[in-house]
Design an enzyme around this catalytic site. Structure first.
Site, PDB file in Angstrom:
ATOM      1  N   ASN A   9     -20.614 -30.498  -7.545  1.00  0.00           N
ATOM      2  CA  ASN A   9     -21.102 -30.235  -8.738  1.00  0.00           C
ATOM      3  C   ASN A   9     -20.827 -28.513  -8.949  1.00  0.00           C
ATOM      4  O   ASN A   9     -21.775 -28.028  -8.462  1.00  0.00           O
ATOM      5  CB  ASN A   9     -22.536 -30.653  -8.985  1.00  0.00           C
ATOM      6  CG  ASN A   9     -22.944 -30.324 -10.315  1.00  0.00           C
ATOM      7  OD1 ASN A   9     -22.321 -29.868 -11.143  1.00  0.00           O
ATOM      8  ND2 ASN A   9     -24.620 -30.459 -10.508  1.00  0.00           N
ATOM      9  N   TRP A  10     -19.926 -28.099  -9.678  1.00  0.00           N
ATOM     10  CA  TRP A  10     -19.924 -26.715  -9.463  1.00  0.00           C
ATOM     11  C   TRP A  10     -20.680 -26.117 -10.959  1.00  0.00           C
ATOM     12  O   TRP A  10     -20.784 -24.768 -10.898  1.00  0.00           O
ATOM     13  CB  TRP A  10     -18.323 -26.419  -9.901  1.00  0.00           C
ATOM     14  CG  TRP A  10     -17.282 -26.737  -8.979  1.00  0.00           C
ATOM     15  CD1 TRP A  10     -17.641 -27.291  -7.623  1.00  0.00           C
ATOM     16  CD2 TRP A  10     -15.819 -26.582  -8.958  1.00  0.00           C
ATOM     17  NE1 TRP A  10     -16.669 -27.399  -6.960  1.00  0.00           N
ATOM     18  CE2 TRP A  10     -15.512 -27.119  -7.786  1.00  0.00           C
ATOM     19  CE3 TRP A  10     -14.946 -26.215  -9.878  1.00  0.00           C
ATOM     20  CZ2 TRP A  10     -14.102 -27.112  -7.282  1.00  0.00           C
ATOM     21  CZ3 TRP A  10     -13.703 -26.167  -9.501  1.00  0.00           C
ATOM     22  CH2 TRP A  10     -13.276 -26.749  -8.265  1.00  0.00           C
ATOM     23  N   HIS A  95     -28.189 -35.571 -14.508  1.00  0.00           N
ATOM     24  CA  HIS A  95     -28.514 -34.400 -13.600  1.00  0.00           C
ATOM     25  C   HIS A  95     -30.054 -33.904 -13.685  1.00  0.00           C
ATOM     26  O   HIS A  95     -30.313 -33.910 -15.186  1.00  0.00           O
ATOM     27  CB  HIS A  95     -27.533 -33.340 -13.472  1.00  0.00           C
ATOM     28  CG  HIS A  95     -27.657 -32.488 -12.450  1.00  0.00           C
ATOM     29  ND1 HIS A  95     -28.534 -31.470 -12.494  1.00  0.00           N
ATOM     30  CD2 HIS A  95     -27.126 -32.485 -11.149  1.00  0.00           C
ATOM     31  CE1 HIS A  95     -28.480 -30.912 -11.024  1.00  0.00           C
ATOM     32  NE2 HIS A  95     -27.597 -31.301 -10.357  1.00  0.00           N
ATOM     33  N   GLU A 167     -31.490 -37.075  -6.032  1.00  0.00           N
ATOM     34  CA  GLU A 167     -31.636 -35.668  -5.883  1.00  0.00           C
ATOM     35  C   GLU A 167     -32.909 -35.420  -6.187  1.00  0.00           C
ATOM     36  O   GLU A 167     -33.448 -35.007  -7.361  1.00  0.00           O
ATOM     37  CB  GLU A 167     -30.610 -35.048  -6.945  1.00  0.00           C
ATOM     38  CG  GLU A 167     -29.228 -35.225  -6.840  1.00  0.00           C
ATOM     39  CD  GLU A 167     -28.316 -34.311  -7.330  1.00  0.00           C
ATOM     40  OE1 GLU A 167     -27.624 -33.870  -6.511  1.00  0.00           O
ATOM     41  OE2 GLU A 167     -28.557 -33.788  -8.496  1.00  0.00           O
ATOM     42  N   GLY A 173     -30.901 -26.720  -5.208  1.00  0.00           N
ATOM     43  CA  GLY A 173     -30.693 -25.236  -5.405  1.00  0.00           C
ATOM     44  C   GLY A 173     -31.914 -24.321  -4.673  1.00  0.00           C
ATOM     45  O   GLY A 173     -31.968 -23.054  -5.227  1.00  0.00           O
ATOM     46  N   GLY A 234     -24.022 -29.115  -4.885  1.00  0.00           N
ATOM     47  CA  GLY A 234     -24.152 -28.057  -5.726  1.00  0.00           C
ATOM     48  C   GLY A 234     -23.556 -26.733  -5.172  1.00  0.00           C
ATOM     49  O   GLY A 234     -22.499 -26.528  -4.822  1.00  0.00           O
ATOM     50  N   GLY A 235     -24.677 -25.928  -4.528  1.00  0.00           N
ATOM     51  CA  GLY A 235     -24.168 -24.301  -4.170  1.00  0.00           C
ATOM     52  C   GLY A 235     -23.149 -24.452  -3.167  1.00  0.00           C
ATOM     53  O   GLY A 235     -22.164 -23.780  -3.179  1.00  0.00           O
TER      54      GLY A 235
HETATM   55  C1  PEP Z   1     -26.543 -30.546  -7.525  1.00  0.00           C
HETATM   56  O1  PEP Z   1     -26.582 -29.643  -8.291  1.00  0.00           O
HETATM   57  O2  PEP Z   1     -26.560 -31.665  -7.582  1.00  0.00           O
HETATM   58  C2  PEP Z   1     -27.314 -30.159  -6.169  1.00  0.00           C
HETATM   59  C3  PEP Z   1     -27.751 -31.013  -5.293  1.00  0.00           C
HETATM   60  O3  PEP Z   1     -27.317 -28.527  -6.205  1.00  0.00           O
HETATM   61  P1  PEP Z   1     -27.652 -27.852  -4.598  1.00  0.00           P
HETATM   62  O4  PEP Z   1     -26.741 -28.690  -3.572  1.00  0.00           O
HETATM   63  O5  PEP Z   1     -27.293 -26.472  -5.023  1.00  0.00           O
HETATM   64  O6  PEP Z   1     -28.988 -27.993  -4.151  1.00  0.00           O
END
Ligand code: PEP
Length: 257
Positions: A9-10, A95, A167, A173, A234-235
């Site tokens: 997920n950019w 999300h 999540e 994040g 994400g990151g």
């Molecule tokens: C996300 O945005 O779905 C996510 C899990 O972000 P991160 O990996 O940065 O925690």
């Protein structure tokens, strides 16, 4: 056995050239991990450019959101049909950033899930509790409410065609990752909800991703859990080497179900 599924997920990051470079670097090596499904979810304005970079072979394409209506006077929105037209197979729905920053409700997510499935997109439906909710002992109640609200009205067959992403909001994040046991506990609850609301075959078919600060150094342990079928990243999905290391961890984590 469920095929592991790693999706990046950019979010609202990168520019057009950087998005194409990242997609190109991922597609160059994704074929080494044939046992894993891989997808990237760039900002919608770069979907077409990224579709061109990945072709149609090893890496899937997903959007980060959509609107539930097919067309009309909905300024700024995109329909499922438009995403298909750009080459998407997936769409992330519900999300936590959309739920908590942009005010999306379970009812909104549910309308989008129905529209995505009707159009032929696979929704990645996100659920997750906040830190306050976890500390109050409400994790199962919250997950169950989001599950029921977001998936209301789906047939067994439709439910079998979705992906769920657990999540925890406190892990997104933040660098705070759920322990493998914490993740597995909620994933097992979700599997039981799928069995109870649908049936055993549907519950066995649905892939449940974990998301929340997944990195190369914690991916293997998380993905080794029996009910963790992949990751929404994400990151770490913004660096090809990190993302591919997570894909490699998934390739090494397959356990029979
Ligand atoms: C996300 O945005 O779905 C996510 C899990 O972000 P991160 O990996 O940065 O925690």
């Amino acid at each position: 056995m469920r095929r592991p599924f790693i999706a990046g997920n950019w979010k609202m990051n990168l520019d057009r050239a950087a998005a194409v470079d990242l997609a190109t670097a991922i597609v160059a090596r994704a074929g080494e991990f044939a046992a894993v499904d891989v997808a990237v979810c760039p900002p919608s304005v770069y979907l077409e450019a990224v579709a061109g970079a990945i072709g149609k072979v090893t890496v899937g394409l997903g959007a980060q959101n959509m609107y539930h209506e097919a067309k009309g006077a909905f300024t700024g929105e995109l329909s499922a049909g438009m995403l298909l037209d750009l080459g998407c197979q997936f769409v992330i729905l519900g999300h936590s950033e959309r739920r908590h920053i942009l005010g999306e409700t379970d009812e909104d997510v549910n309308r989008k899930v129905h529209a995505a499935l009707a159009a032929g997109l696979t929704p990645i439906v996100c659920v997750g509790e906040t830190l306050d909710e976890r500390e109050a002992g409400d994790t199962t109640t919250v997950i169950s409410r989001q599950f029921d609200g977001s998936l209301a009205g789906l047939s067994d067959e439709q439910a079998a065609g979705i992906v769920i992403a657990y999540e925890p909001v406190w892990a997104i994040g933040t660098g705070k990752v759920a322990t493998p046991d914490q993740a597995e506990e909620v994933h097992l609850d979700l599997r039981k909800m799928l069995t109870g609301r649908y049936n055993e075959a549907t519950a066995e078919a649905v892939r449940i991703q974990y998301g929340g600060s997944v990195k190369p150094d914690n991916a293997s342990e998380l993905l080794a859990q029996a009910n963790v079928d992949g990751a929404l990243v994400g990151g770490a999905s913004l660096k090809a080497d990190d993302f591919l290391a997570i894909v490699a961890a998934a390739a090494g984590s397959q356990t029979p179900v």
